[in-house]
Design an enzyme around this catalytic site. Structure first.
Site, PDB file in Angstrom:
ATOM      1  N   ASN A 118      33.591  -0.767  -8.210  1.00 36.52           N
ATOM      2  CA  ASN A 118      32.872  -1.912  -8.760  1.00 36.52           C
ATOM      3  C   ASN A 118      33.687  -3.182  -8.512  1.00 36.52           C
ATOM      4  O   ASN A 118      34.873  -3.228  -8.804  1.00 36.52           O
ATOM      5  CB  ASN A 118      32.647  -1.671 -10.263  1.00 36.52           C
ATOM      6  CG  ASN A 118      31.819  -2.755 -10.920  1.00 36.52           C
ATOM      7  OD1 ASN A 118      32.235  -3.891 -11.025  1.00 36.52           O
ATOM      8  ND2 ASN A 118      30.629  -2.377 -11.383  1.00 36.52           N
TER       9      ASN A 118
ATOM     10  N   CYS B  55      27.996  -8.867 -15.195  1.00 39.59           N
ATOM     11  CA  CYS B  55      28.784  -8.687 -16.417  1.00 39.59           C
ATOM     12  C   CYS B  55      28.492  -9.835 -17.380  1.00 39.59           C
ATOM     13  O   CYS B  55      28.684 -11.000 -17.048  1.00 39.59           O
ATOM     14  CB  CYS B  55      30.277  -8.643 -16.127  1.00 39.59           C
ATOM     15  SG  CYS B  55      31.241  -8.498 -17.649  1.00 39.59           S
TER      16      CYS B  55
ATOM     17  N   GLY C 281      21.528   3.034 -17.969  1.00 39.52           N
ATOM     18  CA  GLY C 281      20.950   2.349 -19.127  1.00 39.52           C
ATOM     19  C   GLY C 281      20.433   3.386 -20.113  1.00 39.52           C
ATOM     20  O   GLY C 281      19.269   3.770 -20.059  1.00 39.52           O
TER      21      GLY C 281
ATOM     22  N   LYS D  59      24.678  -4.564  -8.412  1.00 36.13           N
ATOM     23  CA  LYS D  59      24.375  -4.194  -9.800  1.00 36.13           C
ATOM     24  C   LYS D  59      23.676  -5.346 -10.508  1.00 36.13           C
ATOM     25  O   LYS D  59      24.235  -6.431 -10.662  1.00 36.13           O
ATOM     26  CB  LYS D  59      25.649  -3.809 -10.556  1.00 36.13           C
ATOM     27  CG  LYS D  59      25.367  -3.258 -11.955  1.00 36.13           C
ATOM     28  CD  LYS D  59      26.566  -2.538 -12.542  1.00 36.13           C
ATOM     29  CE  LYS D  59      26.220  -1.883 -13.871  1.00 36.13           C
ATOM     30  NZ  LYS D  59      27.347  -1.105 -14.413  1.00 36.13           N
TER      31      LYS D  59
ATOM     32  N   THR E  44      27.605   5.075 -22.046  1.00 37.95           N
ATOM     33  CA  THR E  44      27.771   5.172 -23.491  1.00 37.95           C
ATOM     34  C   THR E  44      27.693   6.595 -24.041  1.00 37.95           C
ATOM     35  O   THR E  44      28.402   6.943 -24.983  1.00 37.95           O
ATOM     36  CB  THR E  44      26.698   4.290 -24.167  1.00 37.95           C
ATOM     37  OG1 THR E  44      26.809   2.971 -23.636  1.00 37.95           O
ATOM     38  CG2 THR E  44      26.880   4.237 -25.666  1.00 37.95           C
TER      39      THR E  44
ATOM     40  N   ILE F 157      20.483  -0.665 -14.934  1.00 35.96           N
ATOM     41  CA  ILE F 157      20.730  -2.037 -15.297  1.00 35.96           C
ATOM     42  C   ILE F 157      22.120  -2.173 -15.942  1.00 35.96           C
ATOM     43  O   ILE F 157      22.624  -1.216 -16.535  1.00 35.96           O
ATOM     44  CB  ILE F 157      19.671  -2.565 -16.313  1.00 35.96           C
ATOM     45  CG1 ILE F 157      19.604  -1.664 -17.536  1.00 35.96           C
ATOM     46  CG2 ILE F 157      18.319  -2.671 -15.649  1.00 35.96           C
ATOM     47  CD1 ILE F 157      18.661  -2.141 -18.648  1.00 35.96           C
ATOM     48  N   ASN F 158      22.721  -3.356 -15.829  1.00 37.58           N
ATOM     49  CA  ASN F 158      23.898  -3.664 -16.618  1.00 37.58           C
ATOM     50  C   ASN F 158      23.453  -3.854 -18.077  1.00 37.58           C
ATOM     51  O   ASN F 158      22.282  -3.656 -18.405  1.00 37.58           O
ATOM     52  CB  ASN F 158      24.591  -4.925 -16.068  1.00 37.58           C
ATOM     53  CG  ASN F 158      26.094  -4.938 -16.371  1.00 37.58           C
ATOM     54  OD1 ASN F 158      26.496  -4.589 -17.479  1.00 37.58           O
ATOM     55  ND2 ASN F 158      26.893  -5.330 -15.414  1.00 37.58           N
TER      56      ASN F 158
END
Lengths: 258, 316
Positions: B107, B138, B251, B173, B274, B199-200
């Site tokens: 990244n 970001c 996401g 991204k 996450t 998605i970010n």
């Protein structure tokens, strides 16, 4: 190596208005649950994504028994407090570095300083060091008498010095008052856990002493595994260069920037 | 089913020949040098997306960087990383030494076109990465980051600048913090992107009732987790209707069903972030669960599903 284990909630006890103790039982013996290390507890409702970092308050590794003491501070810990006997918890552990107790031997004099939710890891440490034959003095501060918990453990492990802000138990004052009166001669090691103000007071009090002073830091955490960079701290002159979860949560007072 | 389990999970994207489509999302797995790697063999992963690299080291934002909402997490780490040179000298060689077969996506972040391009050049010249993920999304840095991902002209220009110097395919991204994500996806395609990743995180905020101040030191943070999955599905669906580039989807993915839903939306691979905080073993779990879930929903192979979904999109 950390692992995820299911623990059975054997007992949920309210110690004060907002402090609870969970006694948990694993199906197999536990390994590496040393004083100062912590676990990440999943909130079993599907809404909270983050596990909660909780210190080990007591453990019987061979018997698979673990006790966690926590304060209800938000929705996650409120969910934990609502759990009843017989429910299962997913716990990731044991994590972090733990207190450096290896060099201590029988007869050594140690000082423990704690306050608030910083007490649980010190309860385990006090028992552990007393068993080693160390002479354990513990200074504990609370706001008022009704917030007191854990003191019987420290009294049983050695000498207890108690302070409350309002003087309702012990001396009137805080651990700063106790620290000022402390005779540091012949003290081999100091351990502290508690609010930032307490840690700073300990750091300052022993800044000119040569014995190791270990501070246990509390933090919000994302992963607990050194992956997310959510709990960084500045150590040894660096800037936010270490993970509280991985290189900590115990840091040398001489090196950590609070 | 005529295909082997391995064939069923394999996917091909530019620069990436993956035995399965599952990879850790950037920023949630450091450089593979975390304690999750003690709990499962990273060779099981389809690939790894390492933490954002910038030209210079970055210390990131002050603490607290993490907060929670029902079904999600707010973070404002702020692209903390040791800088591309340390990543090339230490982090990537360590990763490649331990997992020589594991495909690596690096990244790349920056504050202006020139440092994006220079970071991308150094990474792609190293021979240690299979693809780049261009981070123009970001939400937690003051300069660069999302500003490139919310303006089509900037998005196209930075993509073109990186494409010019990169020897490996470039996945752009995308930020969900836009009115029309299709316009940004089209701009990335016009800039020469080989693929998209989306998605970010979504820009969010929480306040502390006692202090009346933001919970995060940065004020705002990026929202991730199951709470944003339906937004990701919608955006991937929209983009795949208009842009023919392969999409790495992320996401809120936390199980095998979520992965299949992303493929049906238009994805060709997936990243999980996450969910690992809740379940440290989510990667081996979803990879093991996928074949049975595919059978449950009459999916013979993921590559077949990609072709089927994309052919339907093209008819529209």
């Amino acid at each position: 190596m950390p692992s995820v284990k299911k623990f059975l909630l054997v007992k949920q006890q309210r110690l004060t208005n907002d402090v609870f103790q969970m006694d948990l039982q694993a199906a197999a013996p536990l390994v590496g649950y040393l004083p100062g290390r912590f676990v990440m507890v999943a909130i079993p409702n599907g809404l909270q994504q983050l596990r909660r970092p909780l210190a080990i308050a007591a453990v019987d590794e061979a018997a698979g028994k673990l006790s966690l003491i926590y304060r209800v501070v938000g929705q996650g810990t409120a969910q934990l407090a609502a759990l009843t006997t017989g429910e299962q918890l997913s716990i990731l552990g044991a994590l972090g570095n733990g207190f450096a107790t290896q060099k201590l031997v029988s007869g050594d004099r140690v000082l423990l300083v704690g306050g608030g939710t910083g007490l649980p890891p010190l309860m385990y440490l006090a028992r552990f060091l007393a068993q080693k034959g160390c002479s354990v003095t513990t200074m504990v501060g609370f706001r008022t008498q009704t917030q007191i918990f854990g003191t019987q453990v420290f009294a049983a492990a050695g000498k207890l010095q108690l302070a409350t802000d309002d003087g309702s138990a012990g001396i009137q004052g805080n651990v700063g008052t106790l620290l000022a009166a402390f005779n540091a001669t012949d003290c081999q090691q100091v351990f502290a856990c508690g609010p930032l103000g307490l840690l700073k007071a300990v750091q300052q009090r022993f800044a000119k002493q040569t014995m190791p002073v270990e501070l246990s830091l509390e933090s919000r955490m994302g992963c607990g595994m050194g992956a997310c960079a959510g709990c960084m701290v500045s150590v040894g002159g660096g800037t936010l260069n270490q993970h509280i979860c991985q290189e900590g949560p115990i840091f040398s007072a001489a090196e950590v920037q609070l | 089913m005529s295909q082997t389990s391995e064939q069923r999970l394999a996917v091909k994207l530019p620069g990436l020949n993956l035995k399965n489509p599952v990879m850790p999302a950037s920023g949630c797995f450091a450089f593979g040098d975390n304690r999750y790697a003690e709990m499962f063999d990273l060779n099981q992963l389809g690939a790894i997306i390492i933490k954002a690299a910038t030209l210079e080291p970055r210390v990131g934002n002050p603490m607290p960087r993490i907060a929670e909402v029902p079904g999600g997490v707010l973070n404002a780490v702020g692209l903390q990383n040791p800088g591309v040179d340390v990543i090339l000298k230490e982090k990537l060689p360590q990763l490649k030494a331990k997992y020589p077969e594991l495909p690596v996506i690096a990244n790349v972040a920056g504050t202006q076109e020139a440092d994006y391009a220079e970071t991308a050049r150094r990474l792609s010249d190293s021979g240690m990465v299979d693809a780049l993920e261009l981070n123009i999304s970001c939400p937690n840095v003051k300069q660069g980051g999302m500003q490139f991902g919310t303006d089509p002209v900037s998005a196209q220009a930075v993509t073109a600048a990186v494409k010019k110097v990169s020897r490996v395919p470039v996945y752009v991204k995308l930020s969900p913090n836009v009115t029309d994500i299709v316009a940004i996806a089209q701009a990335a395609a016009a800039g020469g992107a080989d693929g998209l990743s989306m998605i970010n995180t979504l820009l969010g905020m929480r306040l502390d009732l006692k202090t009346r101040q933001p919970v995060l030191a940065n004020g705002t943070g990026g929202l991730s987790g199951p709470a944003i999955k339906s937004i990701a599905v919608r955006m991937i669906y929209q983009v795949s209707q208009k842009v023919d580039l392969p999409i790495i989807a992320m996401g809120g993915i936390s199980n095998a069903e979520d992965i299949l839903e992303m493929f049906m939306a238009g994805a060709s691979a997936v990243a999980i972030g996450t969910a690992i905080f809740h379940d440290p073993l989510v990667f081996p779990k979803v990879i093991a669960d996928l074949p049975q879930k595919m059978t449950d929903f009459n999916i013979e192979s993921l590559s077949g599903l990609i072709a089927e979904v994309r052919s339907q999109r093209n008819e529209n």
